[in-house]
Design a protein around this motif. Structure first.
Motif, PDB file in Angstrom:
ATOM      1  N   PHE A  78       0.837  -1.205   0.000  1.00 48.29           N
ATOM      2  CA  PHE A  78       0.000   0.000   0.000  1.00 48.29           C
ATOM      3  C   PHE A  78       0.868   1.249   0.000  1.00 48.29           C
ATOM      4  CE2 PHE A  78      -2.693   3.124   2.201  1.00 48.29           C
ATOM      5  CZ  PHE A  78      -3.730   3.138   1.305  1.00 48.29           C
ATOM      6  N   MET A  79       1.995   1.196   0.718  1.00 49.94           N
ATOM      7  CA  MET A  79       2.888   2.358   0.719  1.00 49.94           C
ATOM      8  C   MET A  79       3.468   2.620  -0.659  1.00 49.94           C
ATOM      9  SD  MET A  79       3.096   4.132   3.290  1.00 49.94           S
ATOM     10  CE  MET A  79       4.586   4.966   3.698  1.00 49.94           C
ATOM     11  N   VAL A  80       3.627   1.563  -1.471  1.00 53.01           N
ATOM     12  CA  VAL A  80       4.115   1.772  -2.834  1.00 53.01           C
ATOM     13  C   VAL A  80       2.978   2.226  -3.740  1.00 53.01           C
ATOM     14  CG1 VAL A  80       5.172   0.636  -4.804  1.00 53.01           C
ATOM     15  CG2 VAL A  80       5.945   0.101  -2.522  1.00 53.01           C
ATOM     16  N   ASN A  81       1.803   1.594  -3.589  1.00 57.84           N
ATOM     17  CA  ASN A  81       0.724   1.794  -4.551  1.00 57.84           C
ATOM     18  C   ASN A  81       0.049   3.151  -4.430  1.00 57.84           C
ATOM     19  OD1 ASN A  81       1.036  -0.605  -5.726  1.00 57.84           O
ATOM     20  ND2 ASN A  81      -0.707  -1.597  -4.789  1.00 57.84           N
ATOM     21  N   ALA A  82      -0.271   3.556  -3.199  1.00 60.01           N
ATOM     22  CA  ALA A  82      -1.125   4.730  -3.029  1.00 60.01           C
ATOM     23  C   ALA A  82      -0.480   6.004  -3.560  1.00 60.01           C
ATOM     24  CB  ALA A  82      -1.514   4.862  -1.567  1.00 60.01           C
ATOM     25  N   PRO A  83       0.791   6.330  -3.220  1.00 67.56           N
ATOM     26  CA  PRO A  83       1.365   7.544  -3.794  1.00 67.56           C
ATOM     27  C   PRO A  83       1.538   7.467  -5.292  1.00 67.56           C
ATOM     28  CG  PRO A  83       2.609   6.841  -1.886  1.00 67.56           C
ATOM     29  CD  PRO A  83       1.738   5.712  -2.271  1.00 67.56           C
ATOM     30  N   VAL A  84       1.854   6.275  -5.821  1.00 65.54           N
ATOM     31  CA  VAL A  84       2.044   6.169  -7.271  1.00 65.54           C
ATOM     32  C   VAL A  84       0.725   6.424  -7.992  1.00 65.54           C
ATOM     33  CG1 VAL A  84       2.641   4.589  -9.103  1.00 65.54           C
ATOM     34  CG2 VAL A  84       4.022   4.661  -7.078  1.00 65.54           C
TER      35      VAL A  84
END
Lengths: 134, 92
Positions: free
Chosen positions: A74-80
């Motif tokens: 989620f830390m990778v996906n949400a900002p991207v």
């Protein structure tokens, strides 16, 4: 009420506050960029804080490790994905939101600010003089 | 107490999801809808995880993991498709 439940309750309350702020921003802000800021920041923070609270409450190690993997993803996906939305908004030529009565407000603000600053300066000057005299 | 907190978080996430769907329907422009979809995917992920811990079953967490990955890929595809459609590229 054990220590785990207290910490989980704290993180759930923080999550609820951030989530309500994000959803309110989604409805109250004008323009897509402001809504993107509210949704991405507050939504991500809310969900992530809820993950931390759930991780504290996890009943077994299998669940805890799965939650940690989901947190990393989620830390990778949400900002991207927020970045993708922002780039799409920029490339589709959406204009920035501007306040309607901008010049008048600015003039009034600067005039009031100048008056206040002048008053403060004179007050300070008289105070300094008074101190020097005494 | 634990069950009450987890139930409350599930209700809260459902409430947020309902508001995001409302924004998705009302959204006046395409970027607004995309923003609502982005928030909705995160809220749904949180709901699935909280539900899995409340039920004590690992199955919901596996579903949440796969939902996260494929939701991101689908979102990327949607954004790419809309951008190509708007800018007129990708017709060849």
């Amino acid at each position: 009420m054990s220590i785990r439940e207290i910490f989980a309750l704290i993180s759930f309350i923080v999550s609820a506050v951030f989530g309500l702020a994000g959803v309110a921003g989604l409805f109250r802000f004008p323009g897509p960029y402001a809504r993107l800021q509210a949704g991405s920041l507050c939504g991500t923070t809310s969900v992530f804080t809820a993950f931390i609270g759930v991780l504290i409450l996890a009943p077994s190690w299998a669940i805890a490790f799965r939650i940690i993997i989901i947190m990393i993803l989620f830390m990778v996906n949400a900002p991207v994905s927020s970045f993708i939305v922002a780039r799409f908004t920029w490339e589709s030529g959406t204009p920035m939101w501007k306040p309607k009565k901008k010049p008048r407000r600015r003039k009034a603000a600067t005039a009031a600010g100048r008056k206040a600053a002048a008053e403060q300066a004179t007050d300070a000057g008289t105070a300094e003089k008074g101190e020097a005299d005494s | 107490m634990t069950q009450i907190m987890l139930q409350g978080m599930q209700i809260f996430f459902l409430f947020c999801a309902a508001l995001c769907v409302l924004r998705f329907i009302l959204g006046p422009s395409t970027p607004d809808r995309l923003v609502a979809l982005n928030v909705l995917s995160g809220v749904t992920l949180g709901f699935l995880v909280v539900r899995g811990v409340a039920e004590g079953r690992v199955l919901y967490l596996d579903v949440a993991l796969v939902y996260d990955i494929f939701g991101f890929l689908g979102f990327l595809a949607i954004a790419r498709f809309l951008r190509d459609k708007l800018t007129g590229k990708g017709d060849e």
